[in-house]
Design a protein around this motif. Structure first.
Motif, PDB file in Angstrom:
ATOM      1  N   ILE A  53      12.214  58.213  11.102  1.00 14.24           N
ATOM      2  CA  ILE A  53      13.259  58.020  10.092  1.00 14.24           C
ATOM      3  C   ILE A  53      14.634  58.367  10.648  1.00 14.24           C
ATOM      4  O   ILE A  53      15.613  57.647  10.415  1.00 14.24           O
ATOM      5  CB  ILE A  53      12.934  58.828   8.815  1.00 14.24           C
ATOM      6  N   LYS A  56      15.689  55.518  12.787  1.00 12.86           N
ATOM      7  CA  LYS A  56      15.990  54.319  11.994  1.00 12.86           C
ATOM      8  C   LYS A  56      17.300  54.487  11.218  1.00 12.86           C
ATOM      9  O   LYS A  56      18.047  53.528  11.041  1.00 12.86           O
ATOM     10  CB  LYS A  56      14.828  54.007  11.047  1.00 12.86           C
ATOM     11  N   SER A  75      21.022  47.599  -1.613  1.00 15.61           N
ATOM     12  CA  SER A  75      19.674  47.067  -1.376  1.00 15.61           C
ATOM     13  C   SER A  75      18.704  47.368  -2.512  1.00 15.61           C
ATOM     14  O   SER A  75      17.509  47.126  -2.406  1.00 15.61           O
ATOM     15  CB  SER A  75      19.114  47.633  -0.065  1.00 15.61           C
ATOM     16  N   GLN A  76      19.207  47.895  -3.616  1.00 18.03           N
ATOM     17  CA  GLN A  76      18.362  48.146  -4.785  1.00 18.03           C
ATOM     18  C   GLN A  76      17.916  46.813  -5.409  1.00 18.03           C
ATOM     19  O   GLN A  76      18.539  45.778  -5.173  1.00 18.03           O
ATOM     20  CB  GLN A  76      19.150  48.952  -5.826  1.00 18.03           C
ATOM     21  N   GLU A  85      15.765  46.125   4.210  1.00 18.80           N
ATOM     22  CA  GLU A  85      14.954  47.061   5.003  1.00 18.80           C
ATOM     23  C   GLU A  85      13.865  46.359   5.808  1.00 18.80           C
ATOM     24  O   GLU A  85      13.311  46.939   6.756  1.00 18.80           O
ATOM     25  CB  GLU A  85      14.300  48.117   4.085  1.00 18.80           C
ATOM     26  N   LEU A  91      14.527  49.147   8.454  1.00 18.78           N
ATOM     27  CA  LEU A  91      15.742  49.953   8.290  1.00 18.78           C
ATOM     28  C   LEU A  91      15.453  51.088   7.310  1.00 18.78           C
ATOM     29  O   LEU A  91      14.532  51.008   6.498  1.00 18.78           O
ATOM     30  CB  LEU A  91      16.880  49.091   7.732  1.00 18.78           C
ATOM     31  N   ILE A  92      16.261  52.142   7.379  1.00 22.26           N
ATOM     32  CA  ILE A  92      16.229  53.193   6.361  1.00 22.26           C
ATOM     33  C   ILE A  92      17.621  53.253   5.757  1.00 22.26           C
ATOM     34  O   ILE A  92      18.621  53.421   6.466  1.00 22.26           O
ATOM     35  CB  ILE A  92      15.824  54.550   6.959  1.00 22.26           C
ATOM     36  N   PHE A  94      18.646  55.147   2.888  1.00 25.64           N
ATOM     37  CA  PHE A  94      19.128  56.293   2.090  1.00 25.64           C
ATOM     38  C   PHE A  94      19.926  57.224   3.002  1.00 25.64           C
ATOM     39  O   PHE A  94      19.886  57.083   4.231  1.00 25.64           O
ATOM     40  CB  PHE A  94      17.983  56.992   1.341  1.00 25.64           C
ATOM     41  N   VAL A 118      17.932  64.397   0.965  1.00 25.35           N
ATOM     42  CA  VAL A 118      18.939  63.488   1.511  1.00 25.35           C
ATOM     43  C   VAL A 118      20.314  64.144   1.522  1.00 25.35           C
ATOM     44  O   VAL A 118      21.139  63.846   2.379  1.00 25.35           O
ATOM     45  CB  VAL A 118      18.985  62.142   0.739  1.00 25.35           C
TER      46      VAL A 118
END
Lengths: 144, 144, 144, 144
Positions: A53, A56, A75-76, A85, A91-92, A94, A118
């Protein structure tokens, strides 16, 4: 200019110190402006799942010249980048990935951090990016 | 015991010094005994293609408790392990990967180096492994 | 008929006993006639790299209704199947994978073993296959 | 300590008994603390698609030292870990994966179960984890 190994080490040291201050165990990755790994550091007791992660996040950030969390807002479901993603071998999106940008606005790489909330990941990435970069907003999204 | 981050940094420093002595630009990877990345260091001007090779050498070495070159001798056409490189998402079986083994013969991880001739890669990996390990011949291929 | 879980356990027990007799630490995989994993067993101290190889040997064997070593003889440089290891997300073509075939010549699955020399891997796979199969030469290469 | 094969077999037996009690056909996977497969068991008539899911649940759980369902609550659209499933070659974040933790709070591995409703998957995983672990809440997310 790509981030140098000396800069990468400076960023990792600053990130590591911030992580220790927060009492967290982090994986910290630095990539160059081509998205290729420059340096990586896994603190003892960090989650194994964070190895990938952190890398990424750094790649995602440099791929688009944005903080990962900015991409995640787009991206939601229903968003303009929904499903992004799935590209680039994953992809990550957040928070925890931040571009490294010099005084001329040129992006030389990015840092990605994973291992806690996060909010903590982002704070640790900020500490690393600020140790060698001037801003997180590249004027030039790409330069080698 | 897995290799600690302090040990990994010691190994990378020794490997980097050896690489500088040889006038080479190397990628240096350290993995733990499960094959998961612990630390990575890419010297300025090192080949981008070596990023993956250094990591695969480290993984290959810890996966079988051998120096990568030993496996490569068995994986030649007609050899008993011909084609083993197709396993584990890709192995690298030429020299430059060396197990890290403690005084009790337990393997705690491995180091992988790529960026020059295989002779130089191997010499740099040796310098790194010897800085924290006691031998390259594990008595226990995998700790439980 | 696919191999049943009861048969798979019988095969693994026989293979494990043979491995212990030989003083080796093995990974043992059983797949059904579709190449899908039925059961897996990693002895303590077995190589981590053998987890994937044991499974790939079992799959390779059932994919073509042959012992893996037979395919490996054809996949050498200049051979008729040179490079076949690149298919199916990676094949392993040295000994240690054996079809499981019932009294009617129907192949119900295969066993794959990795963790020692190919001679030992093959002997342990044989012990497992023989515990539930009648021959290693299917009359019908495929049946579900 | 990694989970031993004896412990893995004990966990699988307990999980299998629970699955039988519930009248379900399950895939059951046990991984060590590095996320590497230790043992796998597919009951007759279990879904083929559950082979991968059970393994990914076990890996997901050990990668972050959490039950998979806990991660899934954070990875929903709008959640802080939205999209985390794209990391580590694919995670599964709905219930059925549980860490295995010893009396000292050290995580030695994880169990993953797939084949029925998530409620049943989770109940079967619980039965397996409790047979050898003391709690599902590791104090140390990763042993060194």
């Amino acid at each position: 200019m790509h981030v140098t190994i000396e800069q990468a080490e400076t960023a990792i040291r600053a990130a590591r110190d911030k992580a220790a201050e927060l009492g967290t165990q982090m994986c910290i990755a630095v990539v160059d402006s081509g998205g290729n790994l420059k340096a990586f550091y896994r603190m003892d007791d960090a989650w194994v799942g964070s190895i990938d992660i952190a890398q990424k996040k750094a790649k995602t950030s440099v791929f688009f010249g944005m903080k990962t969390g900015q991409i995640g807002q787009l991206s939601q479901p229903g968003g303009s980048l929904y499903g992004i993603e799935h590209s680039n071998d994953g992809l990550i999106t957040f928070p925890g990935g931040i571009p490294i940008v010099d005084e001329d606005g040129v992006m030389s790489g990015a840092i990605g951090v994973s291992g806690s909330t996060v909010e903590n990941d982002d704070a640790v990435a900020q500490a690393g990016a600020q140790a060698i970069g001037k801003t997180e907003l590249p004027a030039h999204p790409w330069r080698t």
